[in-house]
Write an enzyme that holds these catalytic residues in place. Structure first.
Site, PDB file in Angstrom:
ATOM      1  N   GLY A 165      30.390  34.640  20.016  1.00  9.89           N
ATOM      2  CA  GLY A 165      31.331  35.110  21.030  1.00  9.89           C
ATOM      3  C   GLY A 165      31.007  36.093  21.887  1.00  9.89           C
TER       4      GLY A 165
ATOM      5  N   GLU B 293       1.153  32.033  28.243  1.00 15.16           N
ATOM      6  CA  GLU B 293      -0.336  31.051  27.254  1.00 15.16           C
ATOM      7  C   GLU B 293      -0.061  29.510  27.536  1.00 15.16           C
ATOM      8  OE1 GLU B 293      -1.803  32.182  23.091  1.00 15.16           O
ATOM      9  OE2 GLU B 293      -0.918  34.286  23.212  1.00 15.16           O
TER      10      GLU B 293
ATOM     11  N   ARG C  49      33.007  35.573   9.866  1.00 22.63           N
ATOM     12  CA  ARG C  49      33.797  35.736  10.981  1.00 22.63           C
ATOM     13  C   ARG C  49      35.400  34.444  10.832  1.00 22.63           C
ATOM     14  NH1 ARG C  49      36.330  38.722  15.106  1.00 22.63           N
ATOM     15  NH2 ARG C  49      36.793  37.374  17.292  1.00 22.63           N
TER      16      ARG C  49
END
Length: 380
Positions: free
Chosen positions: A339, A363, A268
Site C-alpha cells: 500500500g 543482455e 499488517r
C-alpha cells in the site's frame, strides 16, 4: 528428473543468502540513493569466490557448476540487484568468455585476477546505434600489423569505471559485415581510453554504468580473442550464457519482493485481521508464488542445459524472457500489497520494482529473446 539440490549446492545457496543479509542489506537503500558502488562488498564477494564461480581453480576460480552460480545470483538479487549484476557481468560475460575462448597467455595475465575479484571486468558491445542490432558496430579496430587502433564509443557499460579490463567488440573489416568484427581486451590505463559520465539510472543505481570513449587506442594483437573475425560469434556465445545470469537476477528480485510482501501481509492489519486473511491479498500471493516457481524451473533448466553441454540458446532465452516478466509483475504487486508504505523507500519494494525493469532490457531485450525463441522453434 531430479529436482533436489546437492548438499554442496545447498551450502552455496545458504552461504550466498547469509552474505546478502549480513553484508549487502546494510546500506543498500543509501547506496541506491547516492549511486554508490559497493566496493567493500565486491571485495568480500571476491574473497568468497563469487566473482569467478565457474572458472577452473587453475585460474583462481571456484570450479563450480552453472546451477551453483545461478543459486548465488538468486540469493544476492533478493537483497541487492546492483551488487548481483556486478557478479553477473564478471562471471558470465568476462570470465567465461576469457576462459572459453581466450589464449593461455590471456588467461594467465587477466583471468586469474578477474576470477579472484582482485580486479573486475566489463563487456563492451552496446553503442549509440548498436544495442539490439549488435551487427551495426561503429567502433573500429583498424589492423596495423602488430596492433589495432581502436576508435569509437560504447554505451551503457556495467562496471564502466570500476573495471580494470574491458572486452571490446569492434569492426575491423566493414566489407565482411559481422564476419569482420573482433573482440579485443583493453586495459583501463591504455592511452586514449576515456571513461564518460556516469548514467543517472532508474534502477540498479549502486552499479556504475558509463559510456566509454576510444581515441586512437593502441591495442596489441595478442589482446585479440580468437581468430580474426571471431568477435561477433564470441559476443553472441557469451551473451547466451549471460542471459542465464540475468534470468537468475530477475528471479531473485521477484523472490525477494515476494518474501517481503508475504511477511508484511502477516503483520499488517486491516478490517480487524491481518491482510493475508483477505482473499484479495492471499490470491495475489498465490499468483506470485506460482509464477516465481515456474520462473525458477526455467532458470534452473537453462543452467542444467549449460552444465550438461546441451544447447542452451532457447532455454536461456525462455528463462530470461519469463523471469524478467515475473520480476516486473511481482514487484508491482508487492508495492500494491504494501500500500502506501510500498511507495516509501524504507520498505525496499519500490527499489526492487525499479531494479526489475532493467532485466527486461539488458543482455538482450524481451523482444530479442522472442526472436531467439521463435527462430529456434520454427526451424525444426
Amino acid at each position: 528428473m531430479n529436482f533436489a539440490l546437492t548438499e554442496e549446492q545447498e551450502m552455496i545457496k545458504q552461504a550466498a543468502r547469509d552474505f546478502a543479509r549480513t553484508e549487502l542489506l546494510p546500506g543498500v537503500i543509501e547506496r541506491d540513493e547516492t549511486q554508490q558502488f559497493p566496493f567493500e562488498q565486491v571485495k568480500k564477494m571476491g574473497e568468497l569466490g563469487f566473482m569467478g564461480m565457474m572458472v577452473d581453480p587453475e585460474y583462481g576460480g571456484s570450479g563450480l557448476d552453472t546451477l551453483s552460480y545461478v543459486l548465488t545470483m538468486e540469493e544476492l538479487s533478493k537483497i541487492d540487484a546492483s551488487s548481483s549484476v556486478i557478479v553477473s557481468v564478471n562471471n558470465s560475460l568476462v570470465c567465461w568468455g576469457l576462459e572459453t575462448f581466450g589464449s593461455q597467455e590471456q588467461k594467465e595475465k587477466y583471468l586469474k585476477k578477474l576470477a579472484t575479484g582482485e580486479i573486475i571486468g566489463a563487456f563492451c558491445l552496446s553503442e549509440p546505434e548498436a544495442g539490439s542490432d549488435a551487427t551495426s558496430q561503429k567502433t573500429t579496430a583498424i589492423d596495423k600489423g602488430d596492433h589495432y587502433v581502436l576508435n569509437g564509443t560504447k554505451n551503457w557499460i556495467t562496471n564502466g569505471n570500476s573495471a580494470s579490463v574491458y572486452l571490446v567488440i569492434a569492426q575491423t573489416d566493414i566489407d565482411k559485415g559481422y564476419k569482420g568484427i573482433n573482440a579485443l581486451i583493453v586495459e583501463k590505463d591504455m592511452p586514449g581510453f576515456e571513461i564518460g559520465p556516469k548514467e543517472n539510472k532508474l534502477g540498479i543505481r549502486g552499479s556504475d554504468t558509463h559510456s566509454l570513449l576510444f581515441n586512437d587506442v593502441k591495442v596489441p594483437k595478442e589482446n585479440r580473442i580468437g581468430d580474426d573475425g571471431f568477435g561477433f560469434k564470441f559476443a553472441m556465445k557469451t551473451l547466451a550464457g549471460g542471459r542465464i545470469g540475468i534470468a537468475a537476477q530477475a528471479l531473485g528480485i521477484a523472490a525477494g519482493a515476494y518474501e517481503l510482501a508475504k511477511k508484511y501481509s502477516k503483520e499488517r492489519r486491516a478490517f480487524g485481521t491481518e491482510i493475508s486473511n483477505h482473499q484479495a491479498i492471499a490470491f495475489k500471493l498465490a499468483d506470485m508464488h506460482t509464477q516465481i516457481q515456474a520462473a525458477r524451473l526455467l532458470v534452473y533448466k537453462a543452467a542444467s542445459d549449460k552444465d550438461q553441454g546441451n544447447d542452451y540458446d532457447i532455454s536461456g532465452a525462455m528463462a530470461k524472457l519469463y523471469a524478467s516478466q515475473v520480476a516486473m509483475e511481482t514487484t508491482v504487486e508487492a508495492v500494491q500489497i504494501f500500500g502506501g508504505n510500498g511507495f516509501v523507500k524504507d520498505y525496499h519494494v519500490e527499489r526492487m520494482m525499479r531494479d526489475a525493469k532493467i532485466t527486461q532490457i539488458y543482455e538482450g531485450t524481451s523482444e530479442i529473446q522472442k526472436i531467439v525463441i521463435s527462430r529456434n522453434i520454427l526451424k525444426n
